[in-house]
Design a protein around this motif. Structure first.
Motif, PDB file in Angstrom:
ATOM      1  N   VAL A 209       0.845  -1.202   0.000  1.00  0.00           N
ATOM      2  CA  VAL A 209       0.000   0.000   0.000  1.00  0.00           C
ATOM      3  C   VAL A 209       0.878   1.250   0.000  1.00  0.00           C
ATOM      4  CG1 VAL A 209      -1.589   1.381   1.412  1.00  0.00           C
ATOM      5  CG2 VAL A 209      -2.021  -1.058   1.072  1.00  0.00           C
ATOM      6  N   ALA A 210       1.907   1.242   0.836  1.00  0.00           N
ATOM      7  CA  ALA A 210       2.829   2.385   0.887  1.00  0.00           C
ATOM      8  C   ALA A 210       3.508   2.601  -0.464  1.00  0.00           C
ATOM      9  CB  ALA A 210       3.872   2.154   1.977  1.00  0.00           C
ATOM     10  N   VAL A 211       3.886   1.505  -1.115  1.00  0.00           N
ATOM     11  CA  VAL A 211       4.544   1.607  -2.420  1.00  0.00           C
ATOM     12  C   VAL A 211       3.605   2.236  -3.448  1.00  0.00           C
ATOM     13  CG1 VAL A 211       5.513   0.289  -4.343  1.00  0.00           C
ATOM     14  CG2 VAL A 211       6.132  -0.300  -1.984  1.00  0.00           C
ATOM     15  N   THR A 212       2.327   1.853  -3.422  1.00  0.00           N
ATOM     16  CA  THR A 212       1.386   2.441  -4.396  1.00  0.00           C
ATOM     17  C   THR A 212       1.266   3.944  -4.189  1.00  0.00           C
ATOM     18  OG1 THR A 212      -0.599   2.054  -3.019  1.00  0.00           O
ATOM     19  CG2 THR A 212       0.063   0.291  -4.535  1.00  0.00           C
ATOM     20  N   TYR A 213       1.202   4.375  -2.927  1.00  0.00           N
ATOM     21  CA  TYR A 213       1.157   5.818  -2.666  1.00  0.00           C
ATOM     22  C   TYR A 213       2.409   6.501  -3.202  1.00  0.00           C
ATOM     23  CZ  TYR A 213      -2.913   5.668   0.496  1.00  0.00           C
ATOM     24  OH  TYR A 213      -4.168   5.542   1.032  1.00  0.00           O
ATOM     25  N   SER A 214       3.550   5.894  -2.952  1.00  0.00           N
ATOM     26  CA  SER A 214       4.819   6.479  -3.377  1.00  0.00           C
ATOM     27  C   SER A 214       4.885   6.606  -4.888  1.00  0.00           C
ATOM     28  CB  SER A 214       5.977   5.629  -2.860  1.00  0.00           C
ATOM     29  OG  SER A 214       7.218   6.203  -3.233  1.00  0.00           O
ATOM     30  N   LEU A 215       4.463   5.574  -5.603  1.00  0.00           N
ATOM     31  CA  LEU A 215       4.509   5.591  -7.058  1.00  0.00           C
ATOM     32  C   LEU A 215       3.543   6.610  -7.654  1.00  0.00           C
ATOM     33  CD1 LEU A 215       4.791   1.753  -7.757  1.00  0.00           C
ATOM     34  CD2 LEU A 215       6.544   3.485  -8.172  1.00  0.00           C
ATOM     35  N   ALA A 225       2.129   5.341   5.637  1.00  0.00           N
ATOM     36  CA  ALA A 225       1.995   3.894   5.438  1.00  0.00           C
ATOM     37  C   ALA A 225       3.295   3.168   5.753  1.00  0.00           C
ATOM     38  CB  ALA A 225       1.565   3.616   4.003  1.00  0.00           C
ATOM     39  N   TYR A 226       4.426   3.753   5.332  1.00  0.00           N
ATOM     40  CA  TYR A 226       5.726   3.142   5.645  1.00  0.00           C
ATOM     41  C   TYR A 226       5.961   3.128   7.157  1.00  0.00           C
ATOM     42  CZ  TYR A 226       7.423   2.974   0.802  1.00  0.00           C
ATOM     43  OH  TYR A 226       7.611   2.682  -0.535  1.00  0.00           O
ATOM     44  N   ARG A 227       5.643   4.221   7.822  1.00  0.00           N
ATOM     45  CA  ARG A 227       5.862   4.300   9.270  1.00  0.00           C
ATOM     46  C   ARG A 227       4.975   3.297  10.014  1.00  0.00           C
ATOM     47  NH1 ARG A 227       9.219   8.279  10.742  1.00  0.00           N
ATOM     48  NH2 ARG A 227       9.492  10.110   9.381  1.00  0.00           N
ATOM     49  N   ARG A 228       3.814   3.021   9.472  1.00  0.00           N
ATOM     50  CA  ARG A 228       2.944   2.028  10.125  1.00  0.00           C
ATOM     51  C   ARG A 228       3.577   0.640  10.074  1.00  0.00           C
ATOM     52  NH1 ARG A 228      -3.498   0.610   9.181  1.00  0.00           N
ATOM     53  NH2 ARG A 228      -3.546  -1.031  10.780  1.00  0.00           N
TER      54      ARG A 228
END
Length: 293
Positions: A209-215, A225-228
């Motif tokens: 999920v974090a990767v999708t936000y980043s992209l 998301a990464y911190r979670r």
């Protein structure tokens, strides 16, 4: 008068004898019919036993061909078994075995899909249908890279009540990811979290999920998301990946010192040392240039 009485008496006796003879003939005919039926049944049983024996012999031949690595011949024989013994309880297994050989040993993926779909069509109540559907989904996704068809196949499995639904949902989400449809991939991943809150896949799911936000350039959401992942699953290998991803997000946000601190903390533990060294040098250079007069 005596003569008339005698005639009537003789007539009654004659009629009585005729009824006896007719009754005897009827029972004789019934007996013959029963005997004929028994003979036919015995012949049918013999035929069925002979047919089953031949079928088992052919299956053993196919298994031997697989053992001898004569995969094309084995697949052909299994398909012949199905075509000639469609009503046999062993026919679905023969089709499934043919599909597996085409998929795993011959790399004939399109033909394997057709065989598995034929199994599903001809024997919808077979226990092998779900296994066939799983192989179809895997072929579409990992062999043919046909992600749209793979999504349909995974959804069919989910609708059928297949085992490991969290994994199937994840695979569907990954298909959307590979189609660069990051928003839909995230929707699928978040649906997985809601539907299967105890899934062992959660660390990986939240990382993705974090990767999708980043992209998509949604840096604040990606950071959260990464911190979670880092906070909730500190022992997971995805935490290391999340730390690297967070450092990249912080770099994009021009928070270079924070990014560098995370990257330096990954030294010796991040699996791709070359990528880590390159990213660390890049951030250090940016800090140097920013401080230069």
């Amino acid at each position: 008068m005596e003569i008339q009485k005698l005639k009537k008496k003789l007539l009654k006796e004659e009629l009585r004898e005729r009824r006896k003879r007719n009754k005897k003939r009827r029972w004789t005919l019934v007996g013959l019919i029963l005997l004929a039926g028994l003979a036919a049944g015995a012949g049918g049983t013999y035929y069925l036993r002979a047919s089953e024996s031949q079928l088992l012999e052919r299956i053993q031949q196919a298994e031997l061909l697989v053992h001898q690595e004569q995969f094309e011949k084995a697949a052909d024989l299994y398909r012949q078994i199905h075509s000639r013994h469609r009503s046999s309880s062993l026919a679905p297994q023969a089709l499934f075995s043919a599909g597996e050989i085409l998929n795993l040993y011959l790399g004939n993926y399109q033909e394997a899909v057709l065989v598995f779909l034929l199994l599903e069509h001809d024997y919808p109540d077979s226990d092998l249908v779900l296994k066939a559907q799983e192989q179809v989904a895997e072929i579409y996704k990992n062999r043919l890279r046909d992600y749209n068809r793979a999504i349909v196949a995974y959804q069919k499995l989910l609708d059928s009540g297949a085992a490991n639904p969290d994994r199937l949902q994840y695979e569907a989400a990954d298909c959307y990811f590979r189609l660069n449809n990051f928003e839909q991939a995230r929707i699928e991943l978040e649906s997985l979290v809601k539907a299967f809150p105890e899934s062992p896949l959660l660390p990986e799911v939240h990382y993705r999920v974090a990767v999708t936000y980043s992209l998509e350039g949604l840096l604040k959401q990606a950071e959260a998301a990464y911190r979670r992942v880092i906070a909730d699953w500190p022992e997971s290998p995805y935490t290391i990946e999340a730390r690297f991803g967070l450092a990249s997000v912080l770099e994009e946000e021009e928070r270079l010192d924070e990014s560098l601190a995370i990257l330096e903390s990954l030294a010796g533990i991040y699996p791709n040392g070359e990528a880590l060294a390159k990213k660390t040098d890049q951030v250090r250079e940016r800090i140097r240039k920013k401080k230069a007069p």
